[in-house]
Design a protein around this motif. Structure first.
Motif, PDB file in Angstrom:
ATOM      1  N   THR A 131       0.833  -1.201   0.000  1.00  0.00           N
ATOM      2  CA  THR A 131       0.000   0.000   0.000  1.00  0.00           C
ATOM      3  C   THR A 131       0.869   1.253   0.000  1.00  0.00           C
ATOM      4  O   THR A 131       0.582   2.210  -0.740  1.00  0.00           O
ATOM      5  CB  THR A 131      -0.945  -0.009   1.220  1.00  0.00           C
ATOM      6  N   GLU A 132       1.928   1.259   0.790  1.00  0.00           N
ATOM      7  CA  GLU A 132       2.851   2.393   0.804  1.00  0.00           C
ATOM      8  C   GLU A 132       3.496   2.594  -0.563  1.00  0.00           C
ATOM      9  O   GLU A 132       3.668   3.735  -1.020  1.00  0.00           O
ATOM     10  CB  GLU A 132       3.936   2.188   1.864  1.00  0.00           C
ATOM     11  N   LEU A 133       3.876   1.490  -1.205  1.00  0.00           N
ATOM     12  CA  LEU A 133       4.483   1.561  -2.536  1.00  0.00           C
ATOM     13  C   LEU A 133       3.527   2.217  -3.521  1.00  0.00           C
ATOM     14  O   LEU A 133       3.905   3.147  -4.241  1.00  0.00           O
ATOM     15  CB  LEU A 133       4.866   0.160  -3.019  1.00  0.00           C
ATOM     16  N   VAL A 134       2.290   1.759  -3.544  1.00  0.00           N
ATOM     17  CA  VAL A 134       1.308   2.301  -4.490  1.00  0.00           C
ATOM     18  C   VAL A 134       0.989   3.752  -4.148  1.00  0.00           C
ATOM     19  O   VAL A 134       1.001   4.625  -5.023  1.00  0.00           O
ATOM     20  CB  VAL A 134       0.031   1.434  -4.517  1.00  0.00           C
ATOM     21  N   ASP A 135       0.698   4.026  -2.880  1.00  0.00           N
ATOM     22  CA  ASP A 135       0.345   5.389  -2.474  1.00  0.00           C
ATOM     23  C   ASP A 135       1.478   6.377  -2.704  1.00  0.00           C
ATOM     24  O   ASP A 135       1.238   7.543  -3.002  1.00  0.00           O
ATOM     25  CB  ASP A 135      -0.068   5.420  -0.999  1.00  0.00           C
ATOM     26  N   GLY A 136       2.714   5.907  -2.575  1.00  0.00           N
ATOM     27  CA  GLY A 136       3.868   6.790  -2.719  1.00  0.00           C
ATOM     28  C   GLY A 136       4.402   6.923  -4.131  1.00  0.00           C
ATOM     29  O   GLY A 136       5.392   7.615  -4.357  1.00  0.00           O
ATOM     30  N   THR A 137       3.758   6.278  -5.092  1.00  0.00           N
ATOM     31  CA  THR A 137       4.235   6.316  -6.479  1.00  0.00           C
ATOM     32  C   THR A 137       3.107   6.812  -7.381  1.00  0.00           C
ATOM     33  O   THR A 137       2.150   6.078  -7.639  1.00  0.00           O
ATOM     34  CB  THR A 137       4.688   4.911  -6.940  1.00  0.00           C
ATOM     35  N   PRO A 138       3.182   8.049  -7.859  1.00  0.00           N
ATOM     36  CA  PRO A 138       2.081   8.606  -8.661  1.00  0.00           C
ATOM     37  C   PRO A 138       1.665   7.724  -9.841  1.00  0.00           C
ATOM     38  O   PRO A 138       0.467   7.549 -10.084  1.00  0.00           O
ATOM     39  CB  PRO A 138       2.624   9.962  -9.133  1.00  0.00           C
TER      40      PRO A 138
ATOM     41  N   SER B 246      -8.617  -1.303   7.090  1.00  0.00           N
ATOM     42  CA  SER B 246      -8.339  -0.218   8.024  1.00  0.00           C
ATOM     43  C   SER B 246      -8.609  -0.594   9.476  1.00  0.00           C
ATOM     44  O   SER B 246      -8.204   0.110  10.380  1.00  0.00           O
ATOM     45  CB  SER B 246      -9.159   1.022   7.651  1.00  0.00           C
ATOM     46  N   GLY B 247      -9.279  -1.708   9.723  1.00  0.00           N
ATOM     47  CA  GLY B 247      -9.599  -2.091  11.092  1.00  0.00           C
ATOM     48  C   GLY B 247      -8.770  -3.263  11.574  1.00  0.00           C
ATOM     49  O   GLY B 247      -7.934  -3.805  10.859  1.00  0.00           O
ATOM     50  N   HIS B 248      -9.022  -3.670  12.814  1.00  0.00           N
ATOM     51  CA  HIS B 248      -8.288  -4.786  13.411  1.00  0.00           C
ATOM     52  C   HIS B 248      -8.872  -6.133  13.024  1.00  0.00           C
ATOM     53  O   HIS B 248      -8.194  -7.147  13.085  1.00  0.00           O
ATOM     54  CB  HIS B 248      -8.269  -4.655  14.937  1.00  0.00           C
ATOM     55  N   ASP B 249     -10.138  -6.140  12.633  1.00  0.00           N
ATOM     56  CA  ASP B 249     -10.816  -7.391  12.302  1.00  0.00           C
ATOM     57  C   ASP B 249     -11.427  -7.269  10.904  1.00  0.00           C
ATOM     58  O   ASP B 249     -12.572  -6.842  10.762  1.00  0.00           O
ATOM     59  CB  ASP B 249     -11.892  -7.689  13.347  1.00  0.00           C
ATOM     60  N   PRO B 250     -10.661  -7.627   9.864  1.00  0.00           N
ATOM     61  CA  PRO B 250     -11.160  -7.468   8.490  1.00  0.00           C
ATOM     62  C   PRO B 250     -12.487  -8.191   8.242  1.00  0.00           C
ATOM     63  O   PRO B 250     -13.361  -7.676   7.554  1.00  0.00           O
ATOM     64  CB  PRO B 250     -10.043  -8.054   7.628  1.00  0.00           C
TER      65      PRO B 250
ATOM     66  N   VAL C  41     -14.782  -1.949  -0.306  1.00  0.00           N
ATOM     67  CA  VAL C  41     -14.750  -2.850   0.847  1.00  0.00           C
ATOM     68  C   VAL C  41     -13.332  -3.260   1.238  1.00  0.00           C
ATOM     69  O   VAL C  41     -12.996  -3.249   2.430  1.00  0.00           O
ATOM     70  CB  VAL C  41     -15.676  -4.066   0.630  1.00  0.00           C
ATOM     71  N   PRO C  42     -12.441  -3.629   0.297  1.00  0.00           N
ATOM     72  CA  PRO C  42     -11.094  -4.028   0.740  1.00  0.00           C
ATOM     73  C   PRO C  42     -10.378  -2.944   1.538  1.00  0.00           C
ATOM     74  O   PRO C  42      -9.757  -3.241   2.566  1.00  0.00           O
ATOM     75  CB  PRO C  42     -10.354  -4.329  -0.566  1.00  0.00           C
ATOM     76  N   ALA C  43     -10.476  -1.701   1.104  1.00  0.00           N
ATOM     77  CA  ALA C  43      -9.815  -0.609   1.833  1.00  0.00           C
ATOM     78  C   ALA C  43     -10.450  -0.413   3.199  1.00  0.00           C
ATOM     79  O   ALA C  43      -9.748  -0.202   4.199  1.00  0.00           O
ATOM     80  CB  ALA C  43      -9.880   0.679   1.021  1.00  0.00           C
ATOM     81  N   LEU C  44     -11.767  -0.489   3.268  1.00  0.00           N
ATOM     82  CA  LEU C  44     -12.455  -0.339   4.549  1.00  0.00           C
ATOM     83  C   LEU C  44     -12.116  -1.494   5.484  1.00  0.00           C
ATOM     84  O   LEU C  44     -11.888  -1.298   6.674  1.00  0.00           O
ATOM     85  CB  LEU C  44     -13.968  -0.259   4.327  1.00  0.00           C
ATOM     86  N   ALA C  45     -12.067  -2.695   4.950  1.00  0.00           N
ATOM     87  CA  ALA C  45     -11.766  -3.880   5.773  1.00  0.00           C
ATOM     88  C   ALA C  45     -10.334  -3.843   6.284  1.00  0.00           C
ATOM     89  O   ALA C  45     -10.059  -4.272   7.409  1.00  0.00           O
ATOM     90  CB  ALA C  45     -12.006  -5.152   4.975  1.00  0.00           C
TER      91      ALA C  45
END
Length: 195
Positions: A113-120, A170-174, A164-168
């Protein structure tokens, strides 16, 4: 019941080569950053020629999203091939619970996620890819429900489901997050849920 044809040796070899390329690319991108790794670096790490690499992937960004076609196919199949009597939202819930909760627990997910978010370039590719998935899913939902291909409700449902994948994640219990989101889709917003 028709038998599934056995996958031949050639197809298995092609799939293994494709996977080796994708694995090499992800390893290099996570270790050195997307911009610092060339297609040639990936080909060398996977022990293939750049011609072979491009026979499997149309471009550098596609190396990161190597399961793009598989993800879209499984999404649309979840709707098209659902059991008789199962509603579309419940079919998508079942798909999310088996597919996306597993993704949320992948130990590489945060770094990916960091790779994708950090690479335009990757962020833009991801957004275009997700819109293609939403369009394909919306069209399949509309077809299954006997509606026009551009039905707004079907398009909205598809886009919401793809969040849904992004929302799931973000929490402790996908799993609980997936259930909560699909409960909202099924039952709507209730006044009691407001603070």
């Amino acid at each position: 019941m028709p038998e599934t044809p056995a996958v031949g040796r050639r197809e298995r070899k092609k799939a293994a080569t494709r996977q080796a390329i994708a694995d090499a690319a992800l390893e290099l991108f996570l270790e050195h950053g997307y911009e610092r790794v060339s297609v040639r670096d990936v080909a060398e790490k996977a022990d293939v020629s750049t011609t072979t690499l491009f026979a499997h992937f149309p471009g550098k960004e596609a190396l990161v999203f190597d399961r793009e076609a598989e993800v879209e196919a499984s999404l649309t199949a979840a709707v098209r091939e659902r059991p008789p009597g199962q509603d579309v939202v419940e079919a998508l819930r079942a798909h999310a619970l088996t597919s996306w909760t597993r993704m949320a627990s992948d130990p590489r997910r945060d770094r990916f996620t960091e790779l994708v978010d950090g690479t335009p370039a990757l962020r833009e590719y991801w957004e275009r890819m997700w819109m293609r998935h939403a369009s394909a899913l919306g069209a399949v939902i509309a077809r299954e429900l006997g509606r026009e291909a551009d039905d707004l409700a079907c398009a909205a449902l598809a886009r919401f489901v793809l969040e849904v994948p992004a929302l799931a994640a973000s929490g402790h219990d996908p799993r609980a997050a997936v259930e909560a989101v699909f409960d909202l889709l099924t039952h709507g917003w209730q006044a009691s849920q407001q603070p």
